[in-house]
Design an enzyme around this catalytic site. Structure first.
Site, PDB file in Angstrom:
ATOM      1  N   TYR A 133       0.865  -1.183   0.000  1.00 22.35           N
ATOM      2  CA  TYR A 133       0.000   0.000   0.000  1.00 22.35           C
ATOM      3  C   TYR A 133       0.897   1.227   0.000  1.00 22.35           C
ATOM      4  O   TYR A 133       1.561   1.520   0.989  1.00 22.35           O
ATOM      5  CB  TYR A 133      -0.905  -0.037   1.226  1.00 22.35           C
ATOM      6  CG  TYR A 133      -1.939   1.059   1.330  1.00 22.35           C
ATOM      7  CD1 TYR A 133      -2.196   1.946   0.286  1.00 22.35           C
ATOM      8  CD2 TYR A 133      -2.692   1.203   2.494  1.00 22.35           C
ATOM      9  CE1 TYR A 133      -3.158   2.930   0.398  1.00 22.35           C
ATOM     10  CE2 TYR A 133      -3.660   2.183   2.622  1.00 22.35           C
ATOM     11  CZ  TYR A 133      -3.886   3.044   1.576  1.00 22.35           C
ATOM     12  OH  TYR A 133      -4.842   4.024   1.703  1.00 22.35           O
ATOM     13  N   LYS A 161      -1.553  -1.494  -3.928  1.00 22.00           N
ATOM     14  CA  LYS A 161      -2.574  -0.448  -3.962  1.00 22.00           C
ATOM     15  C   LYS A 161      -1.819   0.851  -4.167  1.00 22.00           C
ATOM     16  O   LYS A 161      -1.117   1.335  -3.281  1.00 22.00           O
ATOM     17  CB  LYS A 161      -3.377  -0.409  -2.663  1.00 22.00           C
ATOM     18  CG  LYS A 161      -4.406   0.721  -2.649  1.00 22.00           C
ATOM     19  CD  LYS A 161      -5.218   0.769  -1.361  1.00 22.00           C
ATOM     20  CE  LYS A 161      -6.195   1.939  -1.388  1.00 22.00           C
ATOM     21  NZ  LYS A 161      -7.023   2.029  -0.161  1.00 22.00           N
TER      22      LYS A 161
END
Length: 286
Positions: A133, A161
């Site tokens: 992330y 992400k």
């Protein structure tokens, strides 16, 4: 198997100061019918820093229990104490989950070598899949594309992400992407553009609303029908700035409570409910 589609980073409903598990169960069943590709509970949008260990595990248990379609679950599990994470991650072994969503270590401000070694240690400590992330404006550190590519060589680091906020960086990653590695946007406004460049989908807080439209945009893009995807995208894109005009997930919680999906828009401090001015703007879309 690559991760693709629209994944929901679930909010955590509160009521009377406590986690509202009844609303949370309703939430999971609601999105299970919308064509989403998976759930990501206990991440940023889930207000995870405000939860106790008991609440964290209760939410995870409820997610697994109510996941009747057996959609992939990637639980938010990040931190800036690598050694502690390698021990705490063992707790996740007892749950029927696919993997973790793990944010870049924050506050310590490690360099790229430190970021690599951190995630390498985490990957060696679990058999779960790991989705990186990258959200520099929250963590204070950017995971550079070369570091992402190096990390993708580790067997259980399966995707990212991407919320780097720099579409030039995103484009470079998409054009020089690792094999068998999922690139999922976390910049909601970049969803259509990411798909156009071959991205695999998105993990987007805004997809709590108009969920079917997001799924349609993805499906049309997979069929190379970008014209139809764009027309659908235009129907939802204008709402996205409003959903981030005040701190996430406050605007989304207001919308979900207003439409009856959850019982209350309550948040935990330091987050507070949205202003009356923003409520008026959002009401025009509801």
């Amino acid at each position: 198997m690559k991760i693709e589609g629209v994944l929901i980073p679930l909010i955590t409903p509160f009521k009377d100061g406590k986690v509202d598990l009844a609303s949370y169960e309703k939430l999971i069943r609601h999105y299970s019918k919308k064509g989403v590709a998976g759930f990501m509970p206990l991440a940023t949008t889930g207000e995870t820093p405000t939860l106790s260990d008991y609440e964290y595990q209760s939410i995870l248990e409820k997610t697994v229990e109510c996941n009747e379609l057996n959609l992939p679950i990637y639980v938010g599990f990040g931190g800036n104490n690598t050694e502690k994470m390698t021990k705490d991650i063992k707790m996740l072994d007892k749950y029927n989950i696919k993997g973790i969503l793990s944010v870049c270590p924050y506050y310590n401000r490690p360099d790229q070598r430190g970021i690599y070694e951190h995630f390498k240690r985490i990957s060696e400590s679990t058999s779960l899949d790991i989705v990186l992330y990258n959200i520099p404006y929250r963590t204070g550190r950017n995971i550079e594309n070369d570091t992402i590519r190096r990390l993708s060589e580790l067997d259980n680091i399966v995707g990212v992400k991407d919320a780097c906020g720099d579409f030039t960086q995103t484009t470079e990653l998409l054009l020089n992407r690792p094999d068998n590695f999922s690139i999922l946007t976390g910049e909601d406004a970049f969803f259509y553009s990411t798909l156009m460049l071959g991205g695999d989908g998105g993990i987007m807080a805004s997809a709590h609303l108009n969920t079917e439209k997001y799924v349609e945009v993805f499906n049309k893009s997979k069929q190379n029908d970008y014209k139809s995807a764009l027309e659908i995208w235009k129907q939802v894109a204008n709402m996205i700035p409003l959903l981030f005009e005040e701190p996430n997930p406050a605007p989304i919680k207001y919308c979900l409570s207003k439409t009856g999906v959850i019982a209350s828009e309550a948040l935990r401090l330091p987050l507070v409910p949205i202003s009356e001015n923003l409520k008026e703007k959002l009401n025009k879309f509801l």
